[in-house]
Design an enzyme around this catalytic site. Structure first.
Site, PDB file in Angstrom:
ATOM      1  N   ILE A  25     -14.681 -15.155 -15.092  1.00 48.70           N
ATOM      2  CA  ILE A  25     -13.562 -15.781 -15.782  1.00 48.70           C
ATOM      3  C   ILE A  25     -13.348 -15.186 -17.171  1.00 48.70           C
ATOM      4  O   ILE A  25     -12.269 -15.294 -17.755  1.00 48.70           O
ATOM      5  CB  ILE A  25     -13.798 -17.301 -15.883  1.00 48.70           C
ATOM      6  CG1 ILE A  25     -12.474 -18.037 -16.145  1.00 48.70           C
ATOM      7  CG2 ILE A  25     -14.860 -17.637 -16.924  1.00 48.70           C
ATOM      8  CD1 ILE A  25     -12.568 -19.539 -15.928  1.00 48.70           C
ATOM      9  N   LYS A  26     -14.383 -14.520 -17.695  1.00 51.51           N
ATOM     10  CA  LYS A  26     -14.309 -13.968 -19.042  1.00 51.51           C
ATOM     11  C   LYS A  26     -13.291 -12.836 -19.164  1.00 51.51           C
ATOM     12  O   LYS A  26     -12.887 -12.476 -20.284  1.00 51.51           O
ATOM     13  CB  LYS A  26     -15.682 -13.467 -19.481  1.00 51.51           C
ATOM     14  CG  LYS A  26     -16.753 -14.551 -19.567  1.00 51.51           C
ATOM     15  CD  LYS A  26     -16.501 -15.516 -20.697  1.00 51.51           C
ATOM     16  CE  LYS A  26     -17.676 -16.461 -20.901  1.00 51.51           C
ATOM     17  NZ  LYS A  26     -17.492 -17.338 -22.057  1.00 51.51           N
ATOM     18  N   ASP A  27     -12.856 -12.271 -18.040  1.00 49.81           N
ATOM     19  CA  ASP A  27     -11.820 -11.228 -18.106  1.00 49.81           C
ATOM     20  C   ASP A  27     -10.570 -11.753 -18.796  1.00 49.81           C
ATOM     21  O   ASP A  27      -9.881 -11.023 -19.522  1.00 49.81           O
ATOM     22  CB  ASP A  27     -11.429 -10.764 -16.699  1.00 49.81           C
ATOM     23  CG  ASP A  27     -12.527  -9.967 -16.012  1.00 49.81           C
ATOM     24  OD1 ASP A  27     -13.569  -9.718 -16.644  1.00 49.81           O
ATOM     25  OD2 ASP A  27     -12.335  -9.605 -14.835  1.00 49.81           O
TER      26      ASP A  27
END
Length: 452
Positions: free
Chosen positions: A43-45
């Protein structure tokens, strides 16, 4: 034609997947927002790209510049993807708690990785927070992203994660469950969802050893709450600026063991090969099951992919060393037997003597030891075939009819691994205990241990 111009255009729009087995005892519907479908497998993208874009807009990140960040690995991957497309260099500072796979992946996409000690205070010059800040001051044309206090982090989730969940559930979501780390995901998503429906419950999942839960409940930063923990990707020893505790309704803490075990269950029971925080997220939800009702629709955010943790939570040895995995091992089988002494023969022992020994102890496999070390084996089937074809062989030495050496494994090898080594050719497995003595386990030992 539907063609993406670069990898960054594939970020977001990840699926919601219904959970069926792990949550079968819950009264409500539970769906997972599976964000390992992002190109960087986490999700950090989302927030990495947003931080880069805003830094560019504000003139803080200039062409040819260097991105510097303290990261547990996933944010680094997102930043590295942005750097590859946009032409920046990357230096990432992480802790020695993080899995080796995370560091290796960052290096694979061209980043420089610096590893710092975990068990130091955030303000300690050796901490990965301090090292990242120092490098940003020392390296020309560089910018420290600082995901903890950079509000572009939560903005990314306000703009993407929240709207996606609202749309995918037709606005019927009643609960959001998410692990709490930098605060960006849970705060940004909650801010959007609360605007749409203030009654949506936002549950943050924390780890024992983090101070976030007590801070949420009391407003007090109590360093006495902080102690080392193994869980990765969430929990903090300070309060990042991305938090807005007013949009969070409850904090729930989960143990290192429960989070790791649940992650493995997600893979085996739901086919979702996720990271540590995903297991903890689901474990936290299950701990709160008494607060749920039949018509509730719960969305649990599963942050990243299990490939980051193959050397840790998906490694039986690592799990057993920490007491996280209750599995039977070679040692357990040996300990449960009434007689542990290994019956063996020397290469000079006659075949007739060996046959008598096998009859006496009712055993099918005998290791052949010379000077205390395995040099081969004798099996009942092998001897039968040889004696049947040549009865005179009974007077020969074992050395003349010796078979291959039995496989040798570590004394704490799990039963599953031992079972895979036992075949028609190898009817048993050997191992040496802490005192240097050999022991044997046969297929019958395994069957007996599993049926007790």
């Amino acid at each position: 034609m539907d063609i993406k111009n670069n990898i960054l255009e594939t970020i977001g729009n990840t699926p919601l997947i219904r959970l069926n087995k792990i949550t079968r005892n819950l009264p409500c519907t539970v769906v997972a927002k599976v964000d390992y479908f992002n190109p960087g497998n986490s999700i950090k993208d989302r927030m990495a790209l947003k931080m880069v874009e805003i830094a560019e807009q504000e003139g803080k990140l200039k062409p040819g510049g260097t991105i510097i960040e303290g990261t547990s690995g996933n944010t680094g991957m997102g930043l590295a993807l942005a750097a590859v497309v946009k032409g920046y260099k990357c230096i990432f500072v992480t802790t020695d708690k993080q899995s080796k796979e995370k560091a290796d992946i960052l290096k694979a996409v061209g980043a420089e990785v610096i590893v710092c000690p975990t068990n130091v205070a955030p303000e300690d010059p050796r901490s990965y927070y301090s090292v990242a800040a120092r490098l940003a001051k020392e390296i020309p044309n560089s910018y420290h992203m600082n995901q903890y206090d950079n509000l572009a982090n939560r903005l990314a989730h306000y703009e993407t994660t929240g709207p996606e969940i609202w749309k995918q559930t037709d606005g019927k979501i009643t609960h959001l469950v998410c692990t709490a780390g930098t605060g960006g995901t849970i705060t940004g998503t909650a801010m959007y969802l609360k605007e749409k429906n203030p009654d949506i419950q936002i549950w943050a999942i924390d780890v024992y050893g983090s101070l976030l839960t007590k801070y949420f409940r009391t407003g007090e930063i109590d360093m006495g709450e902080v102690h080392p923990y193994i869980s990765e990707g969430f929990g903090e020893d300070f309060v990042p600026k991305n938090y807005d505790m007013s949009v969070i309704d409850h904090f729930e803490q989960v143990t290192d063991k429960d989070g790791a075990v649940m992650a493995r269950r997600l893979a085996k029971e739901e086919g979702l090969f996720c990271g540590y925080s995903a297991g903890s997220c689901l474990q936290g939800l299950i701990q709160l099951k008494d607060r749920l009702k039949k018509d509730d629709l719960v969305v649990a955010i599963l942050h990243d992919h299990g490939s980051r943790y193959v050397g840790k939570i998906y490694n039986d040895q690592w799990m057993m060393e920490r007491g996280f995995l209750d599995v039977k091992t070679f040692k357990d089988i040996v300990s449960s037997r009434a007689h542990n002494r290994l019956i063996s023969v020397d290469p000079s022992t006659t075949v007739a003597e060996t046959v008598e020994l096998m009859k006496k102890y009712d055993i099918e496999h005998l290791p052949v030891l010379k000077d205390g070390e395995p040099v081969g084996s004798i099996s009942e089937n092998g001897l039968f075939n040889k004696v049947f074809s040549n009865p005179e062989i009974k007077n020969a030495a074992v050395a003349d009819v010796i078979e291959t050496t039995l496989p040798i494994v570590a004394f704490d090898t799990p039963i599953e691994r031992i079972s895979s080594l036992i075949t028609k050719e190898n009817g048993a497995v050997l191992s040496k205990d802490e005192a240097g003595n050999y022991h044997i386990v046969t297929k019958y030992d395994i069957i007996q241990s599993l049926t007790k």
